[in-house]
Design a protein around this motif. Structure first.
Motif, PDB file in Angstrom:
ATOM      1  N   GLU A  60       1.044  -1.324  -0.109  1.00 20.85           N
ATOM      2  CA  GLU A  60      -0.455   0.060  -0.039  1.00 20.85           C
ATOM      3  C   GLU A  60       0.688   1.394  -0.237  1.00 20.85           C
ATOM      4  O   GLU A  60       0.063   2.550  -0.735  1.00 20.85           O
ATOM      5  N   VAL A  61       2.187   1.063   0.898  1.00 19.40           N
ATOM      6  CA  VAL A  61       3.423   2.406   0.314  1.00 19.40           C
ATOM      7  C   VAL A  61       4.050   2.103  -0.744  1.00 19.40           C
ATOM      8  O   VAL A  61       4.189   3.532  -1.357  1.00 19.40           O
ATOM      9  N   VAL A  62       4.290   1.506  -0.814  1.00 18.63           N
ATOM     10  CA  VAL A  62       4.961   1.059  -2.147  1.00 18.63           C
ATOM     11  C   VAL A  62       4.431   1.723  -3.778  1.00 18.63           C
ATOM     12  O   VAL A  62       5.084   2.527  -4.528  1.00 18.63           O
ATOM     13  N   ARG A  63       2.523   1.046  -4.103  1.00 16.83           N
ATOM     14  CA  ARG A  63       2.394   1.047  -5.205  1.00 16.83           C
ATOM     15  C   ARG A  63       1.051   1.609  -4.031  1.00 16.83           C
ATOM     16  O   ARG A  63      -0.683   0.704  -3.821  1.00 16.83           O
ATOM     17  N   PRO A  64       0.137   3.233  -3.846  1.00 16.07           N
ATOM     18  CA  PRO A  64      -1.379   2.887  -3.301  1.00 16.07           C
ATOM     19  C   PRO A  64      -1.929   2.402  -4.437  1.00 16.07           C
ATOM     20  O   PRO A  64      -2.291   2.848  -5.219  1.00 16.07           O
ATOM     21  N   GLY A  65      -2.988   2.470  -3.437  1.00 14.17           N
ATOM     22  CA  GLY A  65      -4.051   1.259  -4.509  1.00 14.17           C
ATOM     23  C   GLY A  65      -4.231   0.374  -4.749  1.00 14.17           C
ATOM     24  O   GLY A  65      -4.450  -0.356  -5.035  1.00 14.17           O
ATOM     25  N   SER A  66      -3.240  -0.800  -4.229  1.00 12.51           N
ATOM     26  CA  SER A  66      -2.907  -1.951  -4.628  1.00 12.51           C
ATOM     27  C   SER A  66      -2.470  -2.674  -2.796  1.00 12.51           C
ATOM     28  O   SER A  66      -2.172  -3.622  -3.161  1.00 12.51           O
ATOM     29  N   HIS A  67      -2.773  -2.716  -2.566  1.00 12.34           N
ATOM     30  CA  HIS A  67      -3.479  -3.108  -0.760  1.00 12.34           C
ATOM     31  C   HIS A  67      -4.199  -4.495  -1.331  1.00 12.34           C
ATOM     32  O   HIS A  67      -5.087  -4.788  -1.231  1.00 12.34           O
ATOM     33  N   PRO A  68      -3.239  -5.764  -0.618  1.00  9.22           N
ATOM     34  CA  PRO A  68      -4.165  -7.340  -1.265  1.00  9.22           C
ATOM     35  C   PRO A  68      -5.212  -7.011  -0.215  1.00  9.22           C
ATOM     36  O   PRO A  68      -5.199  -6.600   1.004  1.00  9.22           O
ATOM     37  N   ALA A  69      -6.018  -8.149  -0.309  1.00  6.78           N
ATOM     38  CA  ALA A  69      -6.788  -8.318   0.135  1.00  6.78           C
ATOM     39  C   ALA A  69      -6.289  -9.360   1.251  1.00  6.78           C
ATOM     40  O   ALA A  69      -5.024  -9.836   1.041  1.00  6.78           O
ATOM     41  N   GLN A  70      -6.958  -9.007   3.110  1.00  6.71           N
ATOM     42  CA  GLN A  70      -6.182  -9.147   4.393  1.00  6.71           C
ATOM     43  C   GLN A  70      -6.770 -10.081   4.627  1.00  6.71           C
ATOM     44  O   GLN A  70      -7.703 -10.877   5.299  1.00  6.71           O
ATOM     45  N   PHE A  94       4.976   1.428   8.036  1.00 10.18           N
ATOM     46  CA  PHE A  94       6.298   0.968   7.016  1.00 10.18           C
ATOM     47  C   PHE A  94       5.542   2.403   6.332  1.00 10.18           C
ATOM     48  O   PHE A  94       4.414   2.755   5.454  1.00 10.18           O
ATOM     49  N   THR A  95       6.467   3.694   6.719  1.00 11.31           N
ATOM     50  CA  THR A  95       6.311   4.800   6.274  1.00 11.31           C
ATOM     51  C   THR A  95       7.623   4.748   4.696  1.00 11.31           C
ATOM     52  O   THR A  95       7.674   3.702   4.111  1.00 11.31           O
TER      53      THR A  95
END
Length: 322
Positions: A60-70, A94-95
């Motif tokens: 989500e920090v490296v590529r915002p909007g790409s947070h995988p399903a948790q 994770f900043t």
């Protein structure tokens, strides 16, 4: 088990430790092997076993909007880690700044200067530092300089399938909760708070608990499932159900196509029990998919199917040893 958020919560008198690092989403069978090895090494050395994970998910920090399903909430990961013998559950924020640490700075400033690692246990595909440039071999080289050992474990596989969070997410997304459970070592769980729905289930004779999961929760494919239903202990009493005890349930995931629904919901019908569950924090552990989501020609046909679903769920769940 101690729980730290960030390195500032490390005690002033902190000694050596054995560390395992990763997102650990799911705490699946591969993760369990890593954790078990870290705990074993820590016990052999007489030091603490520390698990370091991250929040938010690095993607989500490296590529915002790409947070995988948790697959698991942080709280659930901590519970499972504690059950496996971890002494300290450390959540690193994770900043963008953390993301830019070079592998050398990452290892020296965090592992050596702050955590005082005696040994690090990771998977053989572990990477760290800016642009994931750090590898297990690089970590071993750094460890030789600073006096800590490194174990890089082969990933757990079975029947040519390597167990990973990505694989398990794909199983859940396809509705194959049995395969997900095999890789996890337990049923896939969705937690959430029971909220008010449209009340249609009660009118049909099947009052359901409408479970509102966290935003990124991995929800199984639309369909009807046999599942365990548990009220998690929130401190507030629940009339009719005992917190922490699991109950048989038939769970519907989908949009209620018979009634032209649009909103995707997770609705649990708890078999043989009645309780006011609104506002309760609950868990649904998915055991087996009974059927896909269907649109019925009449309400009567839907009710007949719901009766069959309930009996099939009972049949599946009562065969499982308690």
């Amino acid at each position: 088990m101690q729980r730290w958020r960030g390195l500032d919560e490390i005690p002033a008198d902190w000694g050596r430790c054995v560390l395992t690092i990763g997102v650990f989403d799911g705490v699946h069978r591969g993760h369990q092997q890593l954790i078990a090895r870290a705990v074993e090494a820590a016990r052999a050395r007489g030091v603490a076993a520390v698990l370091m994970t991250f929040d938010p998910h690095p993607m989500e920090v490296v590529r915002p909007g790409s947070h995988p399903a948790q697959l698991t909430t942080l709280a659930r990961r901590a519970e499972l880690a504690e059950e496996l013998g971890i002494d300290v559950f450390c959540v690193m924020p994770f900043t963008p700044e953390f993301m830019k640490l070079s592998p050398e700075r990452y290892a020296h400033e965090i592992l050596v200067e702050r955590l005082h690692v005696a040994e690090v246990v990771v998977g053989e595909n572990f990477t760290f530092g800016k642009k994931a440039a750090g590898t297990v071999d690089m970590l071993r080289s750094i460890g030789e300089r600073f006096g800590f050992a490194v174990q890089g474990l082969t990933l757990v596989a079975e029947h040519a399938v390597t167990f990973s969070s990505t694989y398990i997410r794909s199983c859940v997304d396809a509705g194959d909760v049995a395969a997900a459970a095999d890789a996890l070592g337990r049923p896939h769980r969705v937690e959430g708070v029971v909220v008010h729905g449209d009340g249609r289930g009660r009118g049909l004779g099947f009052p359901t608990a409408n479970v509102a999961p966290p935003i990124y929760a991995a929800i199984p494919a639309d369909g009807v499932y046999a599942a365990w239903f548990t009220v998690l202990d929130s401190g507030s009493p629940v009339e009719g159900l005992t917190a922490g005890q699991r109950y048989l349930a038939a769970v519907s995931v989908g949009t209620n196509p018979t009634f032209s629904g649009r909103k995707r919901t997770v609705e649990a019908f708890v078999l043989d029990e009645k309780a006011d569950l609104y506002g309760q924090h609950v868990a649904v552990d998915f055991v087996e998919r009974l059927r896909g989501m269907e649109k019925f020609d009449s309400v009567e046909a839907l009710i007949s199917a719901m009766h069959r679903d309930a009996e099939r769920a009972r049949e599946v769940l009562t065969k499982i040893p308690q």
